[in-house]
Scaffold this active site. Structure first.
Site, PDB file in Angstrom:
ATOM      1  N   THR A 212       0.853  -1.185   0.000  1.00 21.86           N
ATOM      2  CA  THR A 212       0.000   0.000   0.000  1.00 21.86           C
ATOM      3  C   THR A 212       0.891   1.237   0.000  1.00 21.86           C
ATOM      4  O   THR A 212       1.918   1.284   0.689  1.00 21.86           O
ATOM      5  CB  THR A 212      -0.951   0.011   1.219  1.00 21.86           C
ATOM      6  OG1 THR A 212      -1.849  -1.091   1.087  1.00 21.86           O
ATOM      7  CG2 THR A 212      -1.783   1.285   1.287  1.00 21.86           C
TER       8      THR A 212
ATOM      9  N   PHE B  22       1.163   5.246   0.745  1.00 17.07           N
ATOM     10  CA  PHE B  22       0.573   6.321   1.530  1.00 17.07           C
ATOM     11  C   PHE B  22       1.236   7.634   1.117  1.00 17.07           C
ATOM     12  O   PHE B  22       2.427   7.645   0.778  1.00 17.07           O
ATOM     13  CB  PHE B  22       0.872   6.121   3.026  1.00 17.07           C
ATOM     14  CG  PHE B  22       0.284   4.857   3.594  1.00 17.07           C
ATOM     15  CD1 PHE B  22      -0.911   4.881   4.296  1.00 17.07           C
ATOM     16  CD2 PHE B  22       0.929   3.638   3.443  1.00 17.07           C
ATOM     17  CE1 PHE B  22      -1.452   3.717   4.835  1.00 17.07           C
ATOM     18  CE2 PHE B  22       0.395   2.468   3.965  1.00 17.07           C
ATOM     19  CZ  PHE B  22      -0.800   2.512   4.666  1.00 17.07           C
TER      20      PHE B  22
END
Ligand code: PRE
Length: 378
Positions: free
Chosen positions: A274, A276
């Site tokens: 992921t 960010f």
């Protein structure tokens, strides 16, 4: 003799003196640690002095481009045996501790304790920060916009599931801008109060995590309900209160809520990551200067007509600027119009990037520069 037949070294019995070589080596390690502590304190005093200069000139404490350069320089000259991958986390912590002497940094992220967003916040800023867990991504934006946090950590993209649509939509109407990014390997584990899979009635997790584990859940827990909650750590908190529930969350969340890891790493893609971004308010933070390896994020829109997207990309091609990301989100005008989220390589201080951005701006009906920041140096 096979390796398993070889006599294993016998540990010293209780009361028996340890090997004198060990004592001597530990004595040397203690002496080096004392020198390191002196040196780190010397460094901290220098950072405090830098903080005084910055206060005097009214400039910001956090300089991501400088931190990236410090780490890159040290990686370059590292003679080993310390692994290159160990340099960044060690110095990130040292700089976080030095920074916190200049000013404490308040960082908002999707909570509660134990989320991957919290892990991203710690990986990016180091642990010397004031943690502000929020109940939703919307709340992270609000807290940072209101000035209750200096920075917000926002998940934007997952390698299995694609964009985090809510985050992209929120960036459209916020004064916040992006000053950094970080990527995490995301491993979801089945967590439960009891160390067994049978009897799980529902799996509680963030919708993204449920989607990232879809294949495994269909195979191993086909009858369990999939119940979306605001975060994986919130799922772990709930699973800590109800034995019929299982969560999909990190091992940090398991420790935080006293749960067993019943099945580790159940995400369908072993390389699940992921990304960010770190958002800040323009009144309290300024755009990082060039670091030599930067990304510029934009939101743009073009008229809904033939060739418009092609024309939009031409200034990038003509100026030799690489595009590393291209996402679209509906403009919700009912006219099949879209906002495009574009990442390009480079910093607007570089003439070819400035020229490309100027050309792009001229063909767009909507243009917003979301920020320029050093790329994740992990
Ligand atoms: O060089 C600076 O501007 C500092 O404040 C020092 C320092 C550091 O510890 O090296 C600390 C905070 C900044 O984000 C960058 C670097």
């Amino acid at each position: 003799m096979t390796p398993s037949d070889a006599p294993s070294p016998t540990p010293p019995a209780a009361g028996q003196a340890p090997d004198p070589r060990l004592l001597a080596l530990r004595g040397e390690i203690d002496a080096v640690d004392r020198q390191l502590l002196d040196l780190i304190n010397q460094r901290a005093r220098l950072a405090q002095a830098v903080g005084e200069v910055k206060k005097h000139e009214g400039s910001v404490v956090f300089r991501p481009e400088r931190e990236v350069q410090v780490i890159a320089n040290l990686k370059d000259i590292n003679p080993g045996p310390l692994a290159e991958a160990s340099v960044a986390p060690i110095w990130r912590e040292i700089m976080a501790a030095c920074r916190s002497l200049e000013t404490p940094m308040r960082v908002a992220y999707l909570g509660p304790a134990g989320t991957f967003s919290e892990e991203a916040a710690l990986a990016y800023f180091g642990s010397s920060i004031v943690r502000l867990p929020c109940i939703s991504i919307d709340e992270v934006f609000r807290t940072t916009t209101a000035g209750a946090a200096d920075f917000g950590v926002i998940p934007v993209e997952n390698s299995t599931e694609g964009v985090v649509a809510r985050s992209l939509d929120l960036f459209l109407n916020t004064p916040l801008f992006i000053i950094g990014e970080t990527s995490l390997f995301v491993r979801h584990n089945v967590l439960r109060r009891e160390n067994r899979l049978d009897g799980i009635e529902a799996v509680v997790a963030h919708p993204q995590a449920l989607a990232q584990c879809h294949g495994w859940l269909s195979q191993h827990l086909p009858h369990a309900e999939r119940r979306p909650v605001s975060s994986n750590a919130e799922g772990a908190r709930l699973a800590g209160q109800d034995v019929s529930l299982a969560a999909l969350a990190s091992t940090r969340a398991a420790n935080e809520y006293g749960l067993h890891v019943v099945s580790p790493a159940v995400q369908d893609d072993a390389h699940n990551r992921t990304r960010f971004v770190i958002a800040a308010h323009p009144q309290t933070q300024r755009q990082p200067g060039p670091s030599g390896n930067d990304c510029t994020s934009l939101i743009v829109s073009v008229p809904n007509e033939a060739g418009a997207v092609h024309d939009m990309l031409m200034p990038l091609k003509e100026n030799g600027v690489s595009m590393t990301r291209f996402e679209s989100r509906p403009a919700r005008s009912g006219q099949w119009e879209y906002f495009f989220y574009i990442d390009i390589q480079g910093h607007p201080d570089q003439p070819h990037v400035a020229r490309a951005l100027l050309g792009l701006r001229q063909v767009c009906t909507f243009y917003r520069q979301l920020g320029t920041y050093p790329l994740d140096a992990h």
